[in-house]
Every structure is written in C-alpha cells, then in structure tokens.
Design an enzyme around this catalytic site. Structure first.
Site, PDB file in Angstrom:
ATOM      1  N   CYS A  75      33.322  49.084  14.684  1.00 49.15           N
ATOM      2  CA  CYS A  75      33.609  47.797  14.036  1.00 49.15           C
ATOM      3  C   CYS A  75      34.960  47.920  13.335  1.00 49.15           C
ATOM      4  O   CYS A  75      35.103  48.688  12.378  1.00 49.15           O
ATOM      5  CB  CYS A  75      32.510  47.452  13.025  1.00 49.15           C
ATOM      6  SG  CYS A  75      32.858  45.941  12.118  1.00 49.15           S
ATOM      7  N   HIS A 172      33.933  44.867  25.394  1.00 51.77           N
ATOM      8  CA  HIS A 172      34.507  43.526  25.236  1.00 51.77           C
ATOM      9  C   HIS A 172      34.821  42.916  26.599  1.00 51.77           C
ATOM     10  O   HIS A 172      35.331  43.597  27.495  1.00 51.77           O
ATOM     11  CB  HIS A 172      35.793  43.580  24.414  1.00 51.77           C
ATOM     12  CG  HIS A 172      35.523  43.946  22.987  1.00 51.77           C
ATOM     13  ND1 HIS A 172      35.255  43.011  22.013  1.00 51.77           N
ATOM     14  CD2 HIS A 172      35.442  45.155  22.396  1.00 51.77           C
ATOM     15  CE1 HIS A 172      35.028  43.636  20.861  1.00 51.77           C
ATOM     16  NE2 HIS A 172      35.128  44.930  21.072  1.00 51.77           N
ATOM     17  N   GLU A 221      30.165  37.567  19.097  1.00 49.42           N
ATOM     18  CA  GLU A 221      29.848  38.996  18.993  1.00 49.42           C
ATOM     19  C   GLU A 221      28.434  39.318  19.439  1.00 49.42           C
ATOM     20  O   GLU A 221      27.479  38.615  19.078  1.00 49.42           O
ATOM     21  CB  GLU A 221      30.023  39.467  17.541  1.00 49.42           C
ATOM     22  CG  GLU A 221      31.458  39.657  17.137  1.00 49.42           C
ATOM     23  CD  GLU A 221      31.580  40.479  15.854  1.00 49.42           C
ATOM     24  OE1 GLU A 221      30.717  41.350  15.598  1.00 49.42           O
ATOM     25  OE2 GLU A 221      32.536  40.232  15.111  1.00 49.42           O
ATOM     26  N   CYS A 230      37.010  39.281  14.549  1.00 51.96           N
ATOM     27  CA  CYS A 230      36.456  40.514  15.116  1.00 51.96           C
ATOM     28  C   CYS A 230      37.619  41.489  15.333  1.00 51.96           C
ATOM     29  O   CYS A 230      38.536  41.199  16.117  1.00 51.96           O
ATOM     30  CB  CYS A 230      35.738  40.224  16.434  1.00 51.96           C
ATOM     31  SG  CYS A 230      35.077  41.717  17.214  1.00 51.96           S
ATOM     32  N   GLY A 233      37.489  43.145  18.748  1.00 52.44           N
ATOM     33  CA  GLY A 233      37.739  42.047  19.693  1.00 52.44           C
ATOM     34  C   GLY A 233      39.221  41.708  19.742  1.00 52.44           C
ATOM     35  O   GLY A 233      39.776  41.403  20.812  1.00 52.44           O
TER      36      GLY A 233
HETATM   37  N1  LIG Z   1      29.293  43.067  17.239  1.00 54.90           N
HETATM   38  C1  LIG Z   1      30.049  44.240  17.598  1.00 54.90           C
HETATM   39  C2  LIG Z   1      30.243  45.197  16.452  1.00 54.90           C
HETATM   40  C3  LIG Z   1      31.077  44.651  15.333  1.00 54.90           C
HETATM   41  C4  LIG Z   1      32.521  44.314  15.715  1.00 54.90           C
HETATM   42  C5  LIG Z   1      33.277  43.864  14.511  1.00 54.90           C
HETATM   43  N2  LIG Z   1      32.954  42.678  13.884  1.00 54.90           N
HETATM   44  C6  LIG Z   1      34.758  44.218  14.504  1.00 54.90           C
HETATM   45  O1  LIG Z   1      35.441  43.778  13.564  1.00 54.90           O
HETATM   46  O2  LIG Z   1      35.202  44.995  15.338  1.00 54.90           O
HETATM   47  C7  LIG Z   1      29.332  44.977  18.740  1.00 54.90           C
HETATM   48  O3  LIG Z   1      28.127  44.776  18.930  1.00 54.90           O
HETATM   49  O4  LIG Z   1      29.985  45.765  19.430  1.00 54.90           O
END
Ligand SMILES: N[C@@H](CCC[C@H](N)C(=O)O)C(=O)O
Length: 287
Positions: A75, A172, A221, A230, A233
């Site tokens: 994250c 991603h 997400e 994100c 992301g």
């Molecule tokens: N939902 C993501 C994990 C969290 C990503 C995050 N919010 C970021 O800032 O990178 C997953 O399930 O991979």
C-alpha cells in the site's frame, strides 16, 4: 482488549494505524473488517499494522489489511502514513527507514517540508507474475507495453476493455479513458476486480492523460471499492503510461483526494512516490 489506534490519511486514502510493537495484536479477518467498518467500527480503506521486522536489515515490518479484512502485499499511500506514524510515536528517530512488506522491502523518507518520498521498488511487468492469465489472449503492442483485451459481462452485453497489467507488489489493471469523471468506475470496477483472469483479484485503474507529465486517475481498489487515491495504483498507471509512450517522468497524478508525484527511470528501476500523509485523530476501541 482496548486497542489504541491513530486515524490517518494520504490524499484521502484513509487508514487506521496500529502500533503492534507495544500492543499484542492477533486479530481475525472479522476483527480487521470491524476496524475498517465505517458504521460499526472506526472506518478506513486499509488498516496498517506496525511490527518488529523478521528480516535482517529492516527497521520495521508493515502489514496491510483491506477494509474487507484480507491481508494484502503493498500500500503506497499507507507507506507514507507509516513513516510519519513511527516518527510521531517515537518508535524511531530516523527520517529514512527500511520497511519489510509481504511484497519486499520499501524505503520511505520524511522530507524537511513534511512531504514523504517512498522507494516503492521496481514494477513487475510479466503478466504471469502480476498475476494475470494471458493464455490464449492476443495482446496489442503500444510502445513497449502490451494491451490485453479483457471481456466484461455487463448484464447480457459484452464489452472489451484494453488493459495494461502491472504489479507494484500488488496487482493492477490500468486502462486509459477520455474523461475520468465520466468513466464507469462503479459499474466495471467490480467486474475487473473479480475477473477470472486475475487469480488474486486486481485493483482497477482508470487514467485520463492530461499532458506528458500530468494525469487524472481513479482506482477501484481490490477489497475496498473506489478510494480517493491509490499510491500503488498511481505508480502502476504512470509505469503503464510511460511504457505506452504517452508519459514522461516525473508525472503529477491528480486523484479525487489529492495530488501525488511519481518518477520512474525505466525497466528494472524503482518507482518513486511522493505525497502527503496526515494524522487525523487518536482513539481507543474495545475489540
Ligand atoms: N487495495 C489494495 C491495497 C491498498 C493500496 C493502497 N490504497 C495504495 O495506496 O497503494 C490491494 O488490495 O492491493
């Protein structure tokens, strides 16, 4: 137990951050989910757990749980909150730390102006390592990237979207849209997240190119839904845009909750993520 926590955010991507060094934490998925619940718990996109490292050479171990209670690999926005948290709590006096994650070691640094820069490591670009099942698919080349057609079932109709696949430790799928505000994030985000070609599910990015150093991005997400920003992301989207020949480093990413800056020098090189981290309040919850 009575659990002490800190509520934080990075560009509106919000976190419950827990000191697992001075508190004994061994929660079930249901307990992580309760902490993330905006009605019955504290409320957050992710819950971040600070622990002692188990790997030599690291200062801390960083564990990440999505709002659905599932533990994930990485994250980016959380990593900025992490370094601010350990500094504010006096868990370190260093401004640069090395942090063990499920996806490898990352290195966040607190800058003098309060912003935080993180070495997020090199992106993984081989589909099978994302993981993405490209078996039998014919990808379309654009620049150095391969765009994969992903067929989505939309209530009887079928629609194909072209995606780049990138792992920043977590998976991603990035697509380019003309107008990010009009993109069908709520409609197609869940279909992409759960698409059978992503065995571990995926984070779905929708990127609008504004200029060679500027994009707008929304991310649906995995394990959460659409968030206000994100970090991983943003790294994945910029890597995809540079590989497609549409962007040049550094790139400003406008998310709905704030701005991030991403730099990447090319294949095999780390992605650098810069942005804010904010402490909102401290609390205690019986759990
Ligand atoms: N939902 C993501 C994990 C969290 C990503 C995050 N919010 C970021 O800032 O990178 C997953 O399930 O991979």
């Amino acid at each position: 137990m009575k659990l002490k926590f800190t509520k934080m955010h990075g560009a509106g991507n919000d976190f419950v951050v827990i000191d697992g060094i001075n508190q004994d934490i061994d929660f079930s998925a249901a307990q992580w989910q309760l902490l993330g619940d905006r009605r019955f718990g504290v409320g957050a996109d992710q819950i971040l757990l600070v622990e002692k490292p188990t790997e030599p050479g690291c200062d801390f171990r960083y564990r990440i749980f999505n709002a659905d209670g599932g533990e994930v690999e990485q994250c980016g926005n959380g990593s900025r909150a992490f370094v601010k948290f350990v500094a504010e709590k006096g868990l370190t006096t260093q401004r640069s730390i090395t942090v063990q994650t499920k996806a490898g070691v990352i290195a966040p640094r607190l800058e003098a102006d309060g912003s935080i820069t993180v070495d997020m490591g090199a992106p993984v670009l081989e589909p099978q390592r994302v993981p993405f099942d490209a078996d039998g698919l014919h990808g379309e080349r654009q620049g150095d990237d391969t765009l994969w057609p992903l067929v989505l079932e939309l209530g009887g109709a079928r629609e194909s979207v072209l995606i780049s696949v990138v792992s920043m430790g977590n998976p991603h799928a990035v697509q380019i849209v003309d107008d990010v505000d009009a993109a069908p994030v709520e409609l197609t985000g869940p279909l992409i997240e759960h698409h059978a070609r992503f065995p571990n599910r995926v984070n779905a990015g929708f990127m609008q190119i504004v200029g060679r150093h500027h994009v707008k991005l929304r991310v649906f997400e995995r394990g959460v839904g659409e968030t206000l920003a994100c970090g991983t992301g943003s790294c994945a989207a910029v890597v995809a845009g540079i590989r497609r020949g549409l962007l040049d480093s550094p790139v400003q990413v406008d998310a709905r909750g704030g701005q991030l800056s991403i730099s990447w020098a090319g294949v095999g090189q780390p992605v650098w993520l810069t942005g804010p981290a904010v402490t909102v309040f401290e609390g205690e919850i019986e759990i």
